[in-house]
Design a protein around this motif. Structure first.
Motif, PDB file in Angstrom:
ATOM      1  N   ARG A  55       0.836  -1.197   0.000  1.00 43.42           N
ATOM      2  CA  ARG A  55       0.000   0.000   0.000  1.00 43.42           C
ATOM      3  C   ARG A  55       0.875   1.252   0.000  1.00 43.42           C
ATOM      4  O   ARG A  55       0.601   2.200  -0.715  1.00 43.42           O
ATOM      5  CB  ARG A  55      -0.902  -0.025   1.230  1.00 43.42           C
ATOM      6  CG  ARG A  55      -1.751   1.207   1.390  1.00 43.42           C
ATOM      7  CD  ARG A  55      -2.734   1.069   2.514  1.00 43.42           C
ATOM      8  NE  ARG A  55      -2.054   0.737   3.758  1.00 43.42           N
ATOM      9  CZ  ARG A  55      -2.641   0.730   4.939  1.00 43.42           C
ATOM     10  NH1 ARG A  55      -3.904   1.009   5.038  1.00 43.42           N
ATOM     11  NH2 ARG A  55      -1.968   0.426   6.024  1.00 43.42           N
ATOM     12  N   HIS A  56       1.923   1.260   0.796  1.00 43.07           N
ATOM     13  CA  HIS A  56       2.828   2.402   0.884  1.00 43.07           C
ATOM     14  C   HIS A  56       4.226   1.956   0.477  1.00 43.07           C
ATOM     15  O   HIS A  56       4.707   0.915   0.927  1.00 43.07           O
ATOM     16  CB  HIS A  56       2.870   2.957   2.305  1.00 43.07           C
ATOM     17  CG  HIS A  56       1.539   3.429   2.790  1.00 43.07           C
ATOM     18  ND1 HIS A  56       0.829   4.433   2.189  1.00 43.07           N
ATOM     19  CD2 HIS A  56       0.790   3.027   3.839  1.00 43.07           C
ATOM     20  CE1 HIS A  56      -0.296   4.639   2.842  1.00 43.07           C
ATOM     21  NE2 HIS A  56      -0.350   3.785   3.842  1.00 43.07           N
ATOM     22  N   LYS A  57       4.874   2.786  -0.349  1.00 44.02           N
ATOM     23  CA  LYS A  57       6.200   2.455  -0.851  1.00 44.02           C
ATOM     24  C   LYS A  57       7.137   3.633  -0.657  1.00 44.02           C
ATOM     25  O   LYS A  57       6.721   4.787  -0.701  1.00 44.02           O
ATOM     26  CB  LYS A  57       6.138   2.109  -2.343  1.00 44.02           C
ATOM     27  CG  LYS A  57       5.229   0.940  -2.656  1.00 44.02           C
ATOM     28  CD  LYS A  57       5.129   0.713  -4.135  1.00 44.02           C
ATOM     29  CE  LYS A  57       4.158  -0.416  -4.423  1.00 44.02           C
ATOM     30  NZ  LYS A  57       4.028  -0.688  -5.860  1.00 44.02           N
ATOM     31  N   VAL A  58       8.409   3.304  -0.450  1.00 44.80           N
ATOM     32  CA  VAL A  58       9.454   4.315  -0.328  1.00 44.80           C
ATOM     33  C   VAL A  58      10.614   3.872  -1.213  1.00 44.80           C
ATOM     34  O   VAL A  58      11.029   2.717  -1.161  1.00 44.80           O
ATOM     35  CB  VAL A  58       9.930   4.451   1.139  1.00 44.80           C
ATOM     36  CG1 VAL A  58      11.125   5.363   1.230  1.00 44.80           C
ATOM     37  CG2 VAL A  58       8.810   4.946   2.016  1.00 44.80           C
ATOM     38  N   TRP A  59      11.114   4.790  -2.038  1.00 43.16           N
ATOM     39  CA  TRP A  59      12.261   4.516  -2.891  1.00 43.16           C
ATOM     40  C   TRP A  59      13.468   5.233  -2.314  1.00 43.16           C
ATOM     41  O   TRP A  59      13.402   6.422  -2.016  1.00 43.16           O
ATOM     42  CB  TRP A  59      11.996   5.000  -4.313  1.00 43.16           C
ATOM     43  CG  TRP A  59      11.010   4.164  -5.036  1.00 43.16           C
ATOM     44  CD1 TRP A  59      11.275   3.103  -5.850  1.00 43.16           C
ATOM     45  CD2 TRP A  59       9.585   4.306  -5.033  1.00 43.16           C
ATOM     46  NE1 TRP A  59      10.113   2.577  -6.346  1.00 43.16           N
ATOM     47  CE2 TRP A  59       9.055   3.293  -5.855  1.00 43.16           C
ATOM     48  CE3 TRP A  59       8.693   5.181  -4.401  1.00 43.16           C
ATOM     49  CZ2 TRP A  59       7.690   3.149  -6.071  1.00 43.16           C
ATOM     50  CZ3 TRP A  59       7.338   5.033  -4.619  1.00 43.16           C
ATOM     51  CH2 TRP A  59       6.852   4.025  -5.442  1.00 43.16           C
ATOM     52  N   LEU A  60      14.567   4.500  -2.159  1.00 42.77           N
ATOM     53  CA  LEU A  60      15.778   5.068  -1.572  1.00 42.77           C
ATOM     54  C   LEU A  60      16.757   5.503  -2.650  1.00 42.77           C
ATOM     55  O   LEU A  60      16.856   4.877  -3.707  1.00 42.77           O
ATOM     56  CB  LEU A  60      16.478   4.040  -0.681  1.00 42.77           C
ATOM     57  CG  LEU A  60      15.735   3.567   0.547  1.00 42.77           C
ATOM     58  CD1 LEU A  60      16.615   2.607   1.330  1.00 42.77           C
ATOM     59  CD2 LEU A  60      15.294   4.715   1.412  1.00 42.77           C
ATOM     60  N   LYS A  61      17.493   6.566  -2.331  1.00 45.12           N
ATOM     61  CA  LYS A  61      18.580   6.999  -3.201  1.00 45.12           C
ATOM     62  C   LYS A  61      19.710   5.973  -3.109  1.00 45.12           C
ATOM     63  O   LYS A  61      19.857   5.286  -2.094  1.00 45.12           O
ATOM     64  CB  LYS A  61      19.080   8.365  -2.760  1.00 45.12           C
ATOM     65  CG  LYS A  61      18.059   9.471  -2.958  1.00 45.12           C
ATOM     66  CD  LYS A  61      18.604  10.787  -2.460  1.00 45.12           C
ATOM     67  CE  LYS A  61      17.577  11.887  -2.622  1.00 45.12           C
ATOM     68  NZ  LYS A  61      18.031  13.155  -2.026  1.00 45.12           N
ATOM     69  N   PRO A  62      20.517   5.847  -4.152  1.00 39.38           N
ATOM     70  CA  PRO A  62      21.599   4.853  -4.136  1.00 39.38           C
ATOM     71  C   PRO A  62      22.578   5.035  -2.969  1.00 39.38           C
ATOM     72  O   PRO A  62      23.166   4.060  -2.502  1.00 39.38           O
ATOM     73  CB  PRO A  62      22.309   5.069  -5.470  1.00 39.38           C
ATOM     74  CG  PRO A  62      21.283   5.684  -6.356  1.00 39.38           C
ATOM     75  CD  PRO A  62      20.401   6.504  -5.465  1.00 39.38           C
ATOM     76  N   THR A  63      22.738   6.248  -2.490  1.00 43.85           N
ATOM     77  CA  THR A  63      23.687   6.482  -1.403  1.00 43.85           C
ATOM     78  C   THR A  63      23.219   5.892  -0.072  1.00 43.85           C
ATOM     79  O   THR A  63      24.038   5.591   0.793  1.00 43.85           O
ATOM     80  CB  THR A  63      23.923   7.987  -1.217  1.00 43.85           C
ATOM     81  OG1 THR A  63      22.669   8.639  -1.015  1.00 43.85           O
ATOM     82  CG2 THR A  63      24.610   8.580  -2.431  1.00 43.85           C
ATOM     83  N   SER A  64      21.923   5.709   0.114  1.00 41.26           N
ATOM     84  CA  SER A  64      21.434   5.192   1.390  1.00 41.26           C
ATOM     85  C   SER A  64      20.947   3.749   1.314  1.00 41.26           C
ATOM     86  O   SER A  64      20.492   3.199   2.312  1.00 41.26           O
ATOM     87  CB  SER A  64      20.312   6.089   1.919  1.00 41.26           C
ATOM     88  OG  SER A  64      19.244   6.101   1.024  1.00 41.26           O
ATOM     89  N   GLU A  65      21.044   3.122   0.144  1.00 42.60           N
ATOM     90  CA  GLU A  65      20.605   1.725   0.016  1.00 42.60           C
ATOM     91  C   GLU A  65      21.434   0.794   0.893  1.00 42.60           C
ATOM     92  O   GLU A  65      20.882  -0.032   1.617  1.00 42.60           O
ATOM     93  CB  GLU A  65      20.715   1.266  -1.442  1.00 42.60           C
ATOM     94  CG  GLU A  65      19.655   1.794  -2.344  1.00 42.60           C
ATOM     95  CD  GLU A  65      19.841   1.329  -3.774  1.00 42.60           C
ATOM     96  OE1 GLU A  65      20.609   0.366  -4.008  1.00 42.60           O
ATOM     97  OE2 GLU A  65      19.218   1.924  -4.663  1.00 42.60           O
ATOM     98  N   MET A  66      22.744   0.911   0.815  1.00 40.12           N
ATOM     99  CA  MET A  66      23.601   0.002   1.587  1.00 40.12           C
ATOM    100  C   MET A  66      23.434   0.220   3.077  1.00 40.12           C
ATOM    101  O   MET A  66      23.462  -0.737   3.850  1.00 40.12           O
ATOM    102  CB  MET A  66      25.069   0.170   1.183  1.00 40.12           C
ATOM    103  CG  MET A  66      25.390  -0.402  -0.179  1.00 40.12           C
ATOM    104  SD  MET A  66      24.891  -2.125  -0.390  1.00 40.12           S
ATOM    105  CE  MET A  66      25.970  -2.942   0.729  1.00 40.12           C
TER     106      MET A  66
END
Length: 173
Positions: free
Chosen positions: A103-114
């Motif tokens: 229902r709710h999604k958040v996409w992370l920037k590549p710098t904070s994925e790890m």
């Protein structure tokens, strides 16, 4: 492997509802299973084995009755487990089920994925995109900017609306 009783079903559905909302009906009732030799599609169900909850097709459950409970290790997709205090925790194996119906999604920037993958909380500055109408304590599925599901979490910030959060405040824990 046995069906969930009334109390266990309520606890599992409450936890899943936190992440998928009204799509829970789609998971339980409308998702056809094309496994096995049956020409007609079956349905999926939830089963409990050694305090672990599995999302498994009914045809696979019928075929697994030939195996002793002690010998059966796993069957279907494990979506979570019950603790000794009867709390239910989702496991990462159920991520595909949650991601398909989130229902709710958040996409992370590549710098904070790890940083997120190593178990750290997500800061507002690490969020690339976010779906609308997310409230505090809502369950979210976390994606990379390439739409690859990375995990799930709970919106954590209590003091500020998400749109006005400063860059250094924790958003997802």
């Amino acid at each position: 492997m046995r069906p969930l009783d009334e109390k266990e079903t309520t606890v599992v559905f409450d936890k899943l509802y936190k992440f998928v909302g009204n799509n829970l009906q789609k998971i339980v009732m409308e998702n056809p299973s094309y496994e096995g030799p049956d020409p007609n599609p079956g349905r999926y169900c939830f089963r409990l084995q050694k305090n672990r909850v599995y999302y498994v097709s009914e045809s696979l459950v019928k075929r697994a009755t030939n195996i002793k409970r002690e010998k059966l290790v796993s069957m279907g997709t494990q979506i979570g487990k019950f603790t000794k205090s009867d709390k239910f925790h989702l496991t990462i194996q159920g991520l595909n089920l949650l991601a398909a119906n989130a229902r709710h999604k958040v996409w992370l920037k590549p710098t904070s994925e790890m940083s997120f993958l190593y178990g750290n909380s997500v800061l507002k500055g690490g969020v690339g995109r976010i779906t609308e109408n997310i409230q505090v304590n809502d369950g979210v599925v976390v994606y990379s900017m390439a739409d690859v599901p990375l995990g799930f979490g709970v919106v954590f910030n209590e003091q500020f609306p998400i749109t006005s959060v400063n860059v250094i405040h924790v958003l997802i824990s």
